[in-house]
Each structure stands twice: as structure tokens, then as C-alpha cells.
Design an enzyme around this catalytic site. Structure first.
Site, PDB file in Angstrom:
ATOM      1  N   ASP A   1      -4.271  -5.576   3.491  1.00  0.00           N
ATOM      2  CA  ASP A   1      -4.414  -4.629   2.375  1.00  0.00           C
ATOM      3  C   ASP A   1      -5.846  -4.568   1.845  1.00  0.00           C
ATOM      4  O   ASP A   1      -6.759  -5.107   2.458  1.00  0.00           O
ATOM      5  CB  ASP A   1      -3.442  -4.993   1.251  1.00  0.00           C
ATOM      6  CG  ASP A   1      -3.841  -6.285   0.575  1.00  0.00           C
ATOM      7  OD1 ASP A   1      -4.456  -7.140   1.254  1.00  0.00           O
ATOM      8  OD2 ASP A   1      -3.552  -6.467  -0.622  1.00  0.00           O
TER       9      ASP A   1
ATOM     10  N   ASP B   1      -7.596  -6.072  -0.481  1.00  0.00           N
ATOM     11  CA  ASP B   1      -8.375  -7.294  -0.690  1.00  0.00           C
ATOM     12  C   ASP B   1      -8.036  -8.401   0.305  1.00  0.00           C
ATOM     13  O   ASP B   1      -8.458  -9.544   0.130  1.00  0.00           O
ATOM     14  CB  ASP B   1      -8.206  -7.795  -2.127  1.00  0.00           C
ATOM     15  CG  ASP B   1      -6.775  -8.150  -2.468  1.00  0.00           C
ATOM     16  OD1 ASP B   1      -5.847  -7.596  -1.843  1.00  0.00           O
ATOM     17  OD2 ASP B   1      -6.561  -9.001  -3.360  1.00  0.00           O
TER      18      ASP B   1
ATOM     19  N   ASP C   1      -5.206  -9.980   1.165  1.00  0.00           N
ATOM     20  CA  ASP C   1      -4.242 -11.070   0.980  1.00  0.00           C
ATOM     21  C   ASP C   1      -2.834 -10.722   1.475  1.00  0.00           C
ATOM     22  O   ASP C   1      -1.998 -11.599   1.634  1.00  0.00           O
ATOM     23  CB  ASP C   1      -4.221 -11.577  -0.473  1.00  0.00           C
ATOM     24  CG  ASP C   1      -3.894 -10.490  -1.488  1.00  0.00           C
ATOM     25  OD1 ASP C   1      -3.645  -9.336  -1.073  1.00  0.00           O
ATOM     26  OD2 ASP C   1      -3.907 -10.806  -2.700  1.00  0.00           O
ATOM     27  N   ARG C   2      -2.575  -9.436   1.739  1.00  0.00           N
ATOM     28  CA  ARG C   2      -1.240  -9.081   2.243  1.00  0.00           C
ATOM     29  C   ARG C   2      -1.270  -8.916   3.755  1.00  0.00           C
ATOM     30  O   ARG C   2      -2.330  -8.716   4.344  1.00  0.00           O
ATOM     31  CB  ARG C   2      -0.776  -7.756   1.638  1.00  0.00           C
ATOM     32  CG  ARG C   2      -0.580  -7.818   0.158  1.00  0.00           C
ATOM     33  CD  ARG C   2       0.011  -6.528  -0.343  1.00  0.00           C
ATOM     34  NE  ARG C   2       0.311  -6.672  -1.755  1.00  0.00           N
ATOM     35  CZ  ARG C   2       1.206  -5.952  -2.405  1.00  0.00           C
ATOM     36  NH1 ARG C   2       1.877  -5.012  -1.784  1.00  0.00           N
ATOM     37  NH2 ARG C   2       1.435  -6.153  -3.690  1.00  0.00           N
TER      38      ARG C   2
END
Ligand code: G16
Length: 543
Positions: free
Chosen positions: A277, A279, A281-282
Site C-alpha cells: 500500500d 506506506d 505496511d499492508r
């Protein structure tokens, strides 16, 4: 260079949500808005003079401008050094890695995660504490309380700092150290996974596609997947971070990562597909024409963890957010380790990891991670999967189906209704609360309701209590419906319905989740009066 003390008046809406303060870019651009919030952070955390801070963001629109303001405010507030990613870039997990590795006092991460960017999009800011993880609620509450009384902020009158060249610059009494945003993170990944095994998998013709969605993971994925692991150039798509994510919505799910989804469901599909995603983190994991739900992904990683060098000695425990399916619980039970159920939000995992109680954590919202940092970590999950595939030499679908055959399948789906008028969304939740007594014990089609509640959590480490974390309707066979209002949206309200049914019968494992969950979906709409109260007939996003 002199410190300027600027008089300001408080904003009343600076309450951090599930993950920091997220608002429209234009809100952050309003005079003093960002400055007030940053001063609230500095006042609340009371870092000793001369402390070091980590700063970076996902490169979205307004990232650079915000970083310049934060650097000047950090200098005026007594910090001695700031580590900032080159170009102002640090993915959320890389920021966590840097905070931990260099033991900085904390970090400021600029991101609105999976929310769209650009001048009309979203921006966000969150504070991470010294363990590298999102600030716990007691800290975010203190920041909010401070913001409501904000009267002045401190900022250094200085020229902008060059962010594109690695090296050090003085800013008043503070040093700004521009660091390579990728190298520390990439080194950490090499300690956790068998890069040699993954390299030989890829050399043997295994094909993968990683969609960075024009967001922050592009440079990380290129360095690790293409350069260090030897995947052919172009294996990472949409690899150049853009301030508006190329007008996309950098949320790695079946709806928003449709470009990748079409590739892995198309002719000549690669063996493995993944996306991250805004940033970083996903993560979303796909096999050839096959989607792995985030809940299943956590369970599969847990069941196969010892195949990766960093987890060779097994897991201390697992944690999942409440709406995440119980697939991981079944693995934990088989492994004889505890499984913790926390409210939604990565910040709730930090204490458990710090206390050594859990190794792996995961959320249905495409977040998976471990105690290697204190954030969820998209690329880490991708590498973990590649490590497992390299050792087992089976396809993604075969691994998941074998997993279901052994543990049973927790059939799962989430239906999101985005951009609802806040009043009608609150009305749905209120109606559900008012129905607890009537619903409990009732028979709804083939399902008997055994409990209804609003989830609350007592942190087993510090005893802090979090209430109002989502309405749960539990059925006799272990199936569940959960209703929850999102804490990350910036427009109106987003209502999420989480649906889960347990299916031990292998002959039914082929069923599409929407088909298998059809009766529960009908019950959810009926008991919530969602259609009547919101006028919506279909969810915006189904995952
Ligand atoms: C944030 C949090 C996650 C949470 C997610 C969804 O993710 O870090 O822990 O699961 O929001 O929250 P909600 O359902 O309230 O929208 P991210 O990736 O946006 O930082």
C-alpha cells in the site's frame, strides 16, 4: 538562525484515529494545522534535550513540505539529531526498523497509508515510540489533550534542508542526517529469510509480479526482489513512487489493485502476485488465479514459520485483531502457543511483542508482521511467502488448500460501505446496540445467536482498557458477524461488516466466499437495517 515562537489557537479535531491523524491535504495545509499537531506531539512526549528522532514518509503530496516544517520544529524543540530518509522517504516498516536499530527516541511517520493522495487526497501524521511501534492510546490521548490547549509553537527560522543527498546538515543546534531509506530494512530482511533459496526458486523459472502501486515500496521492492533476489527487471510494477500514486488508490485489495488482479487471473499468469500500500505496511498475496485472504495468510505463515531462518526456533505466540478470522487460532492451538485477540490497530500488538508473548501478528485489513519491527510489514510478508514457496515447491493455491484440509476453512469476507453520512452510520451502530437483548438466543435462519456484545479489551501487559471496539454477533457453530466503524477514513463514515463461517468439510472448500457466506450476509443486512438506514444496496468494496 533564531527560534520563533508563534502564537496559535487550538484546533478541536486533532484526535488521532486507528493510526495517527488523517485528514484531507487541504486541512493539513491550513495555517498552523500541522504545526499545532507537531507541537502537541513534542509537548506530550517530553523527549530529553539532545534526543534523536526518526522522520520519514510515504512520499505522498505534501510529504516534503511537512518534513521541512517538522525538521525546523524539532530543532526549535531541543532535538539533537534527526534521521530522515533520503527524499523524505521511509516506508512505515522501514521507519520502525530505523527507530529500533539506531535507538532513536521515537519517530514521526507521514502517511495516510492506503488512502489516495494528491492535492485533493489525504495526508496523515503519526508518532511512533522508541520500540518502533505506533504510539499506544495513552500517548495519542495525551497528544489530543495537548492539541486542544495549544497556544504557541516553536520553529526555527531557517532555509530548507537538502533532503536528496545522503549526508549531514546542521540546522541550528541540531544535525539532520539524511539516510538511505532502503539499506537498513533490506539488511534486516536478509537476516530473516533464506535469500539463497528464494534466488534459486526464481532462477528456476518461478515468475512473480509485485505491484508497488506507485507508492513507497517501489524502491524497496526493486532493491530486494529484483536486485538482491534476481527477479527479472519489470517483476516490480508501478515501481516509481508518485505524490498522487498515479491517481490510484494505493490499497492492496481485489478492488483497488485491479491491474495486478487482472494479470494474475489472466492468461500467462505469474506463479505469485503481491501488492503493497501507500506506506508499505499492508500486503495482498495472490497465487495463479487465487486470492489468499489476509486472515488465511497469517495462519499459513504461522503454520510454516519454521521454514524461514528468522523463525526457525518457532513462535512464542500469535496475535490477531478481533475482526480477523480465527484461522490463526487453530494453528496456535496445534502449535501449543497462545493466540491473543486485540482491538483493530497495530498499536495494540506492541506490548505483547515487547513482552515476548507473540512473534507473529496479523489483521484482516491486509496487515501482517512480526516482532522484527513494531509495524505491520508488506514486503516482509511477501518475502515470507516466497521463502515458504521456495522450500515447499508447491503453488500458493495448493499450500492454502492443504492448510484448509488440515485445519478447516474459516470462510471470510469483509463488506465495506464507504462514505456514509456519519449520522446514518451511527444510527446503524446504535440500532445494533439496542438489539442486543432481542438478538441474544434468537434463531436467525440456520444460525442461533449465542452472544452479542461490543468488544472491549484489557491489555494483558499494562492493564489498559479499550472499549467500544466493534459489535460482535456470535453464533452457535462459531460463525460470526462483526460491525465496526472505520477509524481511518477522512470523509463521512465507513462501516465495515466482517463475516466469518467455519467449514471443516473439504468438499465445500472450493466454494466462493460470497456464496458460502450468503446466508450470513443476509442476516447482517437484516439485523443492522443497513439498507433502510443508509439507502445503500451494495457495499463499496468487498474483500
Ligand atoms: C490502520 C491500522 C491497522 C488497521 C487499519 C484499518 O492501517 O494501522 O492496524 O487494521 O488501519 O483500520 P480501520 O478499520 O479503522 O479503517 P493502515 O494501513 O491504514 O495504517
Amino acid at each position: 538562525m533564531s527560534v520563533r515562537i508563534v502564537a496559535t489557537i487550538p484546533f478541536t479535531d486533532q484526535k488521532p484515529g486507528t493510526s495517527g491523524l488523517r485528514k484531507k491535504v487541504r486541512v493539513f495545509q491550513a495555517a498552523n494545522y500541522l504545526e499545532n499537531f507537531v507541537q502537541s506531539i513534542f509537548d506530550s512526549i517530553a523527549a530529553p534535550r539532545g534526543s534523536t528522532l526518526t522522520v520519514g514518509g510515504d512520499g505522498r503530496y505534501y510529504n516534503r513540505e511537512a518534513i521541512q516544517i517538522i525538521l525546523k520544529m524539532a530543532a526549535a524543540n531541543g532535538f539533537g539529531r534527526v534521521l530522515v530518509g533520503q527524499g523524505g522517504i521511509l516506508s512505515t516498516p522501514a521507519a520502525s526498523c530505523v527507530i529500533r536499530k539506531y535507538q532513536t527516541f521515537g519517530g514521526i511517520v507521514l502517511s495516510a497509508s492506503h488512502n489516495p493522495g494528491g492535492p485533493d487526497g489525504d495526508f496523515g501524521i503519526k508518532y511512533n515510540i522508541g520500540n518502533g511501534g505506533p504510539a499506544p492510546e495513552k500517548v495519542t490521548e495525551a497528544i489530543f489533550a495537548r492539541s486542544k490547549a495549544m497556544a504557541e509553537y516553536r520553529i526555527l527560522d531557517a532555509a530548507d534542508i537538502p533532503l536528496d543527498v545522503i549526508g549531514e546538515t546542521r540546522l541550528g543546534d541540531m544535525t539532520v542526517q539524511v539516510i538511505d531509506p532502503v539499506s537498513d530494512y533490506a539488511e534486516l530482511m536478509e537476516t530473516l529469510f533464506d535469500f539463497g533459496a528464494i534466488r534459486s526458486l526464481l532462477a528456476g523459472g518461478f515468475r512473480l509480479k509485485f505491484d508497488a502501486m506507485h507508492a513507497v515500496t517501489g524502491p524497496y521492492a526493486r532493491e530486494i526482489i529484483e536486485k538482491r533476489l534476481g527477479a527479472p527487471a519489470g517483476s516490480v510494477m508501478n515501481a516509481v513512487p508518485l505524490p498522487d500514486f498515479g491517481n490510484g488508490h494505493p490499497d492492496p485489495n481485489l478492488t483497488y489493485a485491479h491491474e495486478l488482479v487482472e494479470i494474475v487471473y489472466g492468461a500467462a499468469a505469474p506463479d505469485f502476485g503481491a501488492a503493497s500500500d501507500g506506506d508499505g505496511d499492508r500486503n495482498m498475496i495472490l497465487g495463479k488465479g487465487f486470492f489468499v485472504t489476509p486472515s488465511d495468510s497469517l495462519a499459513v505463515l504461522a503454520a510454516n514459520a519454521t521454514l524461514a531462518p528468522g523463525y526457525r526456533n518457532g513462535l512464542a505466540g500469535i496475535a490477531r485483531s478481533m475482526p480477523t478470522s480465527a484461522a490463526a487460532d487453530r494453528v496456535a492451538q496445534a502449535l501449543g502457543v497462545p493466540c491473543y485477540e486485540t482491538p483493530t490497530g497495530w498499536k495494540f500488538f506492541g506490548n505483547l511483542m515487547d513482552a515476548g508473548k507473540v512473534t507473529l501478528c496479523g489483521e484482516e485489513s491486509f496487515g501482517t508482521g512480526s516482532d522484527h519491527v513494531r509495524e505491520k510489514d508488506g514486503l516482509w510478508a511477501v518475502l515470507f511467502w516466497l521463502n515458504i514457496l521456495a522450500v515447499r515447491r508447491q503453488g500458493v493455491e495448493a499450500i492454502v488448500r492443504e492448510h484448509w484440509a488440515r485445519y478447516g476453512r474459516n470462510v471470510y469476507s469483509r463488506h465495506d460501505y464507504e462514505g456514509l453520512p456519519t449520522e446514518s452510520a451511527n444510527g446503524v451502530m446504535q440500532h445494533l446496540h439496542d438489539s442486543f437483548a432481542v438478538l441474544t438466543g434468537s434463531q436467525l435462519g440456520s444460525y442461533k445467536v449465542v452472544f452479542c456484545d461490543d468488544f472491549s479489551y484489557i491489555d494483558p501487559i499494562d492493564g489498559s482498557v479499550s472499549t467500544g471496539q466493534g459489535v460482535r454477533i456470535g453464533f452457535g457453530d462459531g460463525s460470526r458477524i462483526v460491525f465496526r466503524l472505520s477509524g481511518t477514513g477522512t470523509e463521512g463514515a465507513t462501516l465495515r461488516i466482517y463475516l466469518e463461517a467455519y467449514e471443516p468439510d473439504v468438499s465445500k472448500h472450493h466454494l466462493d466466499a460470497q456464496v458460502a457466506l450468503a446466508e450470513l450476509i443476509g442476516i447482517a443486512l437484516q439485523v443492522s437495517q443497513l439498507r433502510e438506514r443508509t439507502g445503500r444496496t451494495e457495499p463499496t468494496v468487498i474483500t
